[in-house]
Write an enzyme that holds these catalytic residues in place. Structure first.
Site, PDB file in Angstrom:
ATOM      1  N   GLU A 187     -11.586  12.035  47.042  1.00 54.40           N
ATOM      2  CA  GLU A 187     -11.656  11.599  45.629  1.00 54.40           C
ATOM      3  C   GLU A 187     -12.782  10.614  45.434  1.00 54.40           C
ATOM      4  OE1 GLU A 187     -10.620   8.859  42.189  1.00 54.40           O
ATOM      5  OE2 GLU A 187     -11.050   8.419  44.285  1.00 54.40           O
ATOM      6  N   GLU A 188     -12.939   9.716  46.439  1.00 52.18           N
ATOM      7  CA  GLU A 188     -13.892   8.611  46.265  1.00 52.18           C
ATOM      8  C   GLU A 188     -15.348   9.086  46.226  1.00 52.18           C
ATOM      9  OE1 GLU A 188     -12.992   5.843  45.311  1.00 52.18           O
ATOM     10  OE2 GLU A 188     -11.104   5.202  46.216  1.00 52.18           O
TER      11      GLU A 188
HETATM   12  N1  DTR Z   1      -9.129   4.406  41.381  1.00 51.07           N
HETATM   13  C1  DTR Z   1     -10.506   4.482  41.098  1.00 51.07           C
HETATM   14  C2  DTR Z   1     -10.850   5.177  39.830  1.00 51.07           C
HETATM   15  C3  DTR Z   1     -10.561   4.238  38.745  1.00 51.07           C
HETATM   16  C4  DTR Z   1     -11.419   3.442  38.168  1.00 51.07           C
HETATM   17  N2  DTR Z   1     -10.806   2.677  37.219  1.00 51.07           N
HETATM   18  C5  DTR Z   1      -9.528   2.978  37.204  1.00 51.07           C
HETATM   19  C6  DTR Z   1      -8.505   2.476  36.444  1.00 51.07           C
HETATM   20  C7  DTR Z   1      -7.268   2.926  36.636  1.00 51.07           C
HETATM   21  C8  DTR Z   1      -7.001   3.917  37.595  1.00 51.07           C
HETATM   22  C9  DTR Z   1      -8.031   4.439  38.365  1.00 51.07           C
HETATM   23  C10 DTR Z   1      -9.308   3.966  38.154  1.00 51.07           C
HETATM   24  C11 DTR Z   1     -11.103   5.052  42.303  1.00 51.07           C
HETATM   25  O1  DTR Z   1     -10.514   5.947  42.875  1.00 51.07           O
HETATM   26  O2  DTR Z   1     -12.106   4.526  42.718  1.00 51.07           O
HETATM   27 ZN    ZN Z   2     -11.538   4.095  44.536  1.00 51.80          ZN
HETATM   28 ZN    ZN Z   3      -8.560   5.566  43.352  1.00 49.66          ZN
END
Ligand code: DTR
Ligand code: ZN
Ligand code: ZN
Length: 329
Positions: free
Chosen positions: A173-174
């Site tokens: 995902e990242e």
């Molecule tokens: N979790 C992050 C993506 C992300 C960025 N801002 C938010 C706010 C709320 C939930 C997820 C996120 C990532 O995977 O880097």
């Molecule tokens: Zn993240």
């Molecule tokens: Zn995340």
């Protein structure tokens, strides 16, 4: 742990299946009690969710301090989740991501509870990988551990099922929502249209967090919102996370999506601090994508409220009050 004031919803949802029972005289019922069926969602024990987080943190520590998708820390995370699910009776599939993922990324992990109408699938997903900088415990051990514990609770409870429940733990995902995109792309159009809703959990225990719901006013979000409304949490739309996590992979194919989040690097407003507590002007998660995203970077109250709301949503969408489609005990 049972959150305060959840009795309103569980009280409403508690249904004893009366079929067959009403005709019996009271003494016959007492002599041979029919099994009591209930649609009340179970309470998820937050200590058990935290125990999974402790394991994920230890896995990172043994593997250079991270669980990035291409490393042994990720592969060990997959093995941990898979082992716990298999021990509970799930058939678990590792799906190698053969296109669109970073070279060397580990697999997605998919587990379905195989009871209920297969033409109605409710999916619950979380990314299991982290960044290179740290162990990734709020991002996203929190979502991964929450889903693992809810899946274990479902297998332990064995309720009657109206619909299928499928869990997904996503790789890479990242680096761009790659594992979930591969999963949705790999489905046939019939398999895609069987998915009635996809629920995403990414950062559900931010230490200075808020209560955010993806597509908060959608039909799919209704049970997620109803649960947090029952705790008087006054949730808001997840604007910060829009398009930034795996729900987007499903949304791109027209599948209804929702989910919980408590926020990343954006700062809490004074209005939000007034209603939720915490520090105005500070990030929801000051350890976002950092080495300090460890087991101490977890808001146990938020984690508990998220986990109980996931169980509530699953039970509302997929559990039935009839004696049909029940796993053997
Ligand atoms: N979790 C992050 C993506 C992300 C960025 N801002 C938010 C706010 C709320 C939930 C997820 C996120 C990532 O995977 O880097
Ligand atoms: Zn993240
Ligand atoms: Zn995340």
């Amino acid at each position: 742990m049972r959150a305060a004031r959840r009795t309103t919803l569980t009280g409403l949802a508690l249904v004893t299946a009366a079929a067959g029972l009403a005709a019996l005289p009271p003494d016959a019922e007492a002599a041979s009690p029919a099994p009591t069926l209930t649609t009340a969602a179970p309470d998820i024990d937050v200590a058990r969710v935290q125990a999974h987080l402790t394991e994920l943190n230890a896995i990172a520590s043994r593997n250079g301090g991270n669980r990035r998708s291409t490393g042994q820390g990720y592969r060990d995370s997959v093995a941990y989740v898979k082992g716990r699910l298999q021990a509970a009776g799930y058939t678990v599939t590792e799906q190698a991501c053969t296109s669109g993922c970073t070279r060397g990324a580990g697999p997605n992990l998919i587990a379905e509870w195989p009871y209920g109408d297969a033409s109605k699938v409710y999916m619950f997903g979380a990314h299991l990988d982290g960044v290179s900088a740290g162990p990734g415990i709020n991002d996203n051990g929190s979502g991964s551990a929450t889903l693992l514990e809810v899946a274990l609770k479902l297998a332990e409870t064995r309720p009657s099922m109206a619909a299928r429940v499928r869990f997904g733990w996503w790789t890479d995902e990242e680096q761009g929502l790659n594992g979930s995109d591969f999963y949705v792309r790999s489905l046939t159009s019939a398999q895609r249209s069987a998915i009635k809703a996809y629920y995403n959990f990414d950062m559900v225990a931010s230490p200075n967090g808020g209560y955010f719901i993806n597509h908060i006013n959608s039909t799919a979000a209704a049970p997620m919102k109803a649960y947090w409304d029952s705790l008087s949490l006054r949730p808001e739309e997840n604007t910060e996370g829009a398009g930034r996590s795996d729900d987007y992979s499903f949304e791109a194919y027209g599948i209804p999506t929702s989910g919980y989040a408590m926020g990343a690097s954006a700062r809490k407003t004074s209005t939000q601090a007034a209603k939720w507590g915490g520090t105005a002007g500070a990030a929801y998660d000051r350890c976002y994508h950092s080495s300090c995203d460890t087991t101490t970077n977890i808001n146990a109250t938020g984690l508990n409220r998220s986990a109980d709301g996931v169980a509530y949503t699953l039970w509302q969408q997929a559990v039935s009050a009839t004696a049909l489609n029940r796993a053997p005990r």
